[in-house]
Design a protein around this motif. Structure first.
Motif, PDB file in Angstrom:
ATOM      1  N   SER A 128       0.838  -1.217   0.000  1.00 59.84           N
ATOM      2  CA  SER A 128       0.000   0.000   0.000  1.00 59.84           C
ATOM      3  C   SER A 128       0.864   1.255   0.000  1.00 59.84           C
ATOM      4  O   SER A 128       0.446   2.299   0.479  1.00 59.84           O
ATOM      5  CB  SER A 128      -0.934  -0.007   1.215  1.00 59.84           C
ATOM      6  N   ASP A 131      -0.058   5.021  -1.351  1.00 58.14           N
ATOM      7  CA  ASP A 131      -0.704   6.008  -0.473  1.00 58.14           C
ATOM      8  C   ASP A 131       0.318   6.936   0.173  1.00 58.14           C
ATOM      9  O   ASP A 131      -0.026   8.046   0.579  1.00 58.14           O
ATOM     10  CB  ASP A 131      -1.501   5.301   0.633  1.00 58.14           C
ATOM     11  N   ASN A 137      -5.986   7.244   0.471  1.00 60.38           N
ATOM     12  CA  ASN A 137      -6.048   6.014   1.267  1.00 60.38           C
ATOM     13  C   ASN A 137      -6.481   4.818   0.430  1.00 60.38           C
ATOM     14  O   ASN A 137      -6.800   3.766   0.972  1.00 60.38           O
ATOM     15  CB  ASN A 137      -7.045   6.190   2.424  1.00 60.38           C
ATOM     16  N   SER A 139      -5.029   2.638  -1.602  1.00 57.14           N
ATOM     17  CA  SER A 139      -4.292   1.370  -1.531  1.00 57.14           C
ATOM     18  C   SER A 139      -4.664   0.606  -0.270  1.00 57.14           C
ATOM     19  O   SER A 139      -4.941  -0.600  -0.310  1.00 57.14           O
ATOM     20  CB  SER A 139      -2.782   1.634  -1.548  1.00 57.14           C
ATOM     21  N   ASP A 172      -8.071   8.928  -6.130  1.00 60.90           N
ATOM     22  CA  ASP A 172      -8.190   8.094  -4.922  1.00 60.90           C
ATOM     23  C   ASP A 172      -9.593   7.508  -4.766  1.00 60.90           C
ATOM     24  O   ASP A 172     -10.124   7.445  -3.661  1.00 60.90           O
ATOM     25  CB  ASP A 172      -7.819   8.918  -3.687  1.00 60.90           C
ATOM     26  N   GLY A 175     -10.311   5.072  -2.156  1.00 54.29           N
ATOM     27  CA  GLY A 175     -10.352   5.564  -0.783  1.00 54.29           C
ATOM     28  C   GLY A 175     -11.769   5.713  -0.260  1.00 54.29           C
ATOM     29  O   GLY A 175     -11.971   5.976   0.934  1.00 54.29           O
TER      30      GLY A 175
END
Length: 253
Positions: A128, A131, A137, A139, A172, A175
């Motif tokens: 991750s 990120d 956020n 990932s 994102d 996210g």
């Protein structure tokens, strides 16, 4: 009786009375000391209990929640395919990684077919780090949702859906937990109240962090990183056909 004898008897009586009074005072002091000792004992016990309770309250939370079936020394690896398969493909991926989406788009059909045939086991390491490089956020939350899908028995299908619907690296969209749940609707039987709670509550968020830490320690610094039975594959010249050929050679098929 002489005055002397009367005085002697009176003195003896007085001494007896005084002795009884002294004994009474000693007994009273003894009782008071016992009472004080009992109170102190209770306070000490209460203090010990208080310390124990405080220690219990101060104890860190239990082990990190781990998706069912996760393997590896730190249980940060999601395996797909039969355990006794003759070949193992190790894949380090980040759900926001465009190159990972390209790899999956090219090889997923072949990899899934080899798994179904019992010839290949794939061990996924979910990173991750994007990120950390690109704000967001996605990932981490996508990896958590994938772990929730593993819990529900639908990791492979949801994994493929995420890569098929990957947004641009700087977007994102992953996210947004509601978006991740919406995508899960493409997998039959995945969206349940339990899955929704798992995703929105970040049930495996700490596990995702642990998985990234394992990637940091792996010595690899990019995704996708792919190994066949421990040998890193150069993806530049690799094709689905050449991968299948190598797997079948290992299987003697």
């Amino acid at each position: 009786m002489s005055q002397k004898n009367r005085d002697g008897k009176r003195t003896a009586r007085e001494r007896m009375i005084e002795e009884r009074q002294r004994q009474a005072r000693r007994e009273e002091r003894r009782k008071r000391l016992l009472t004080v000792g009992a109170v102190v004992g209770v306070l000490v016990v209460a203090g010990v209990v208080g310390v124990v309770v405080q220690n219990i309250r101060s104890t860190p939370d239990g082990p990190v929640a781990t998706p069912p079936g996760a393997v590896g020394e730190e249980r940060t690896v999601i395996p797909v395919g039969p355990e006794g398969a003759p070949a193992t493909l190790t894949v380090y991926e980040d759900f926001r990684c465009p190159a990972c989406a390209n790899f999956e788009g090219t090889f997923a059909e072949t990899v899934n077919a080899l798994q179904d045939e019992g010839l290949l086991r794939v061990e996924y390491h979910l990173a991750s780090f994007i990120d950390r490089n690109v704000p967001g956020n996605g990932s981490k939350r996508a990896a958590n949702a994938a772990a929730c899908a593993q819990e529900a028995g639908h990791f492979r299908e949801y994994h493929d859906v995420l890569y098929a619907n990957q947004p641009a690296e700087t977007d994102d969209a992953f996210g947004d937990n509601e978006h991740l749940i919406e995508l899960a609707g493409q997998v039959d039987g995945l969206v349940t109240d339990e899955f929704r709670e798992c995703v929105t509550g970040g049930r495996y968020a700490e596990w995702v962090t642990a998985s990234q830490e394992e990637f940091d320690k792996s010595g690899y610094n990019s995704t996708p990183t792919v190994l066949l039975d421990g040998e890193q594959l150069g993806l530049g010249g690799l094709t689905p056909e050449s991968l299948e050929e190598r797997v079948r050679e290992k299987a003697g098929a």
